[in-house]
Design an enzyme around this catalytic site. Structure first.
Site, PDB file in Angstrom:
ATOM      1  N   ASP A  31       4.362  -0.810  -8.731  1.00 20.96           N
ATOM      2  CA  ASP A  31       4.152  -0.039  -9.965  1.00 20.96           C
ATOM      3  C   ASP A  31       4.097   1.443  -9.630  1.00 20.96           C
ATOM      4  O   ASP A  31       3.828   2.258 -10.486  1.00 20.96           O
ATOM      5  CB  ASP A  31       2.814  -0.434 -10.596  1.00 20.96           C
ATOM      6  CG  ASP A  31       1.665   0.038  -9.726  1.00 20.96           C
ATOM      7  OD1 ASP A  31       1.699  -0.224  -8.502  1.00 20.96           O
ATOM      8  OD2 ASP A  31       0.750   0.704 -10.240  1.00 20.96           O
ATOM      9  N   THR A  67       2.766 -11.447  -9.316  1.00 24.90           N
ATOM     10  CA  THR A  67       1.711 -11.430  -8.303  1.00 24.90           C
ATOM     11  C   THR A  67       0.400 -11.077  -9.014  1.00 24.90           C
ATOM     12  O   THR A  67       0.401 -10.703 -10.186  1.00 24.90           O
ATOM     13  CB  THR A  67       2.007 -10.377  -7.223  1.00 24.90           C
ATOM     14  OG1 THR A  67       1.734  -9.075  -7.762  1.00 24.90           O
ATOM     15  CG2 THR A  67       3.454 -10.423  -6.749  1.00 24.90           C
ATOM     16  N   GLU A  68      -0.703 -11.141  -8.276  1.00 29.00           N
ATOM     17  CA  GLU A  68      -1.995 -10.777  -8.869  1.00 29.00           C
ATOM     18  C   GLU A  68      -1.968  -9.325  -9.366  1.00 29.00           C
ATOM     19  O   GLU A  68      -2.362  -9.038 -10.493  1.00 29.00           O
ATOM     20  CB  GLU A  68      -3.130 -10.941  -7.849  1.00 29.00           C
ATOM     21  CG  GLU A  68      -3.665 -12.360  -7.715  1.00 29.00           C
ATOM     22  CD  GLU A  68      -3.017 -13.154  -6.585  1.00 29.00           C
ATOM     23  OE1 GLU A  68      -1.984 -12.714  -6.035  1.00 29.00           O
ATOM     24  OE2 GLU A  68      -3.546 -14.236  -6.258  1.00 29.00           O
ATOM     25  N   TYR A  69      -1.485  -8.415  -8.517  1.00 26.18           N
ATOM     26  CA  TYR A  69      -1.432  -6.998  -8.897  1.00 26.18           C
ATOM     27  C   TYR A  69      -0.500  -6.785 -10.086  1.00 26.18           C
ATOM     28  O   TYR A  69      -0.791  -6.041 -11.003  1.00 26.18           O
ATOM     29  CB  TYR A  69      -0.936  -6.141  -7.716  1.00 26.18           C
ATOM     30  CG  TYR A  69      -2.013  -5.684  -6.772  1.00 26.18           C
ATOM     31  CD1 TYR A  69      -2.899  -6.594  -6.201  1.00 26.18           C
ATOM     32  CD2 TYR A  69      -2.137  -4.345  -6.424  1.00 26.18           C
ATOM     33  CE1 TYR A  69      -3.884  -6.183  -5.306  1.00 26.18           C
ATOM     34  CE2 TYR A  69      -3.118  -3.918  -5.530  1.00 26.18           C
ATOM     35  CZ  TYR A  69      -3.982  -4.834  -4.973  1.00 26.18           C
ATOM     36  OH  TYR A  69      -4.943  -4.418  -4.101  1.00 26.18           O
ATOM     37  N   ASP A 127       0.844  -1.207   0.000  1.00 29.04           N
ATOM     38  CA  ASP A 127       0.000   0.000   0.000  1.00 29.04           C
ATOM     39  C   ASP A 127       0.878   1.255   0.000  1.00 29.04           C
ATOM     40  O   ASP A 127       1.819   1.358   0.789  1.00 29.04           O
ATOM     41  CB  ASP A 127      -0.890   0.017   1.255  1.00 29.04           C
ATOM     42  CG  ASP A 127      -1.836  -1.176   1.311  1.00 29.04           C
ATOM     43  OD1 ASP A 127      -1.767  -2.021   0.401  1.00 29.04           O
ATOM     44  OD2 ASP A 127      -2.637  -1.260   2.251  1.00 29.04           O
TER      45      ASP A 127
END
Ligand code: SAH
Length: 219
Positions: A158, A196-198, A122
């Site tokens: 990112d 990863t998923e993200y 986060d």
């Protein structure tokens, strides 16, 4: 009318044999005892903080049976989404903890872990929340305690402002940066990497992915 007893994710975690619900246990039963009491071997321990739905850590666990993995996630409702992947795993080297990572030194003894992965953490964009970022000096201090002498952290994001903050903060905390990559998938999906998923989402939409690894100068 009969009421359906729908179990919440908190309860599902309490029942799951591979997952520890941090606020329902005594951390002293785990701290310093992961290998002896839970994995029953002396393999290195690698952890991921903020594992989300668990794609990264379950893939690693499958590929590396000689390493013990522990995934940490603060939300029960997110962590339960990793349960199916865990169930399909045929190896015995993956556990999860539902906890707030600020308390990580309650659950791990000094030098007990060998690697820490932080993936798409986060960003906490407000300055006054900087200490909540998982790469802040406050968190680096916690990692400094629980990592073994040759241990290192690997961080992917990112988010450029978060990446730049992390690089500065990590250096100021006295760590050495070994790799700093501003476009991990420049030539197609990087080979030495598990998405990863993200990461999959951001990669598909063309965002650059940043990655760094860092270790301490141990005297
Ligand atoms: N690593 C996954 C999820 C990224 S989203 C992926 O790359 O796909 C960040 C995740 O970290 C969220 O699931 C969030 O709940 C978790 N997280 C953030 N701060 C945390 C903290 N302090 N302790 C534990 N988990 C945290």
């Amino acid at each position: 009318m009969r009421l359906r007893n729908v179990k919440g994710s908190y309860e599902l975690i309490l029942e799951n044999p591979y997952t520890i619900q941090a606020d329902a246990v005594n951390p002293d039963n785990y701290k310093g005892l992961w290998n002896r009491n839970y994995f029953h071997n002396s393999h290195p321990i690698h952890i991921e903080i903020g594992m989300g739905k668990g794609q990264f850590i379950t893939t690693l666990a499958k590929q590396n049976p000689g390493i013990n993995y522990i995934g940490i996630e603060k939300y029960s409702s997110v962590l339960v989404k990793a349960f199916d992947k865990r169930k399909q795993l045929e190896t015995d080297n993956l556990l999860f903890i539902r906890m707030e990572a600020e308390n990580i030194t309650d659950f791990f003894a000094p030098k007990e872990t060998d690697r820490i992965y932080l993936n798409f953490s986060d960003p906490w964009p407000k300055d006054r929340h900087a200490k909540r970022r998982l790469t802040s000096r406050q968190f680096m201090e916690r990692y400094n305690i629980i990592l073994s002498a040759n241990g290192f952290i690997q961080f992917k994001t990112d988010n450029r402002p978060l990446f730049d903050f992390s690089a500065r903060e990590i250096k100021e905390a006295g760590w050495c940066i070994d790799e700093i990559n501003y476009n991990l998938h420049k030539d197609g999906p990087a080979k030495d990497n598990i998405m990863t998923e993200y990461e999959q989402k951001f990669y598909m939409s063309g965002n650059p992915i940043y990655r760094l690894t860092a270790h301490r100068d141990v005297v």
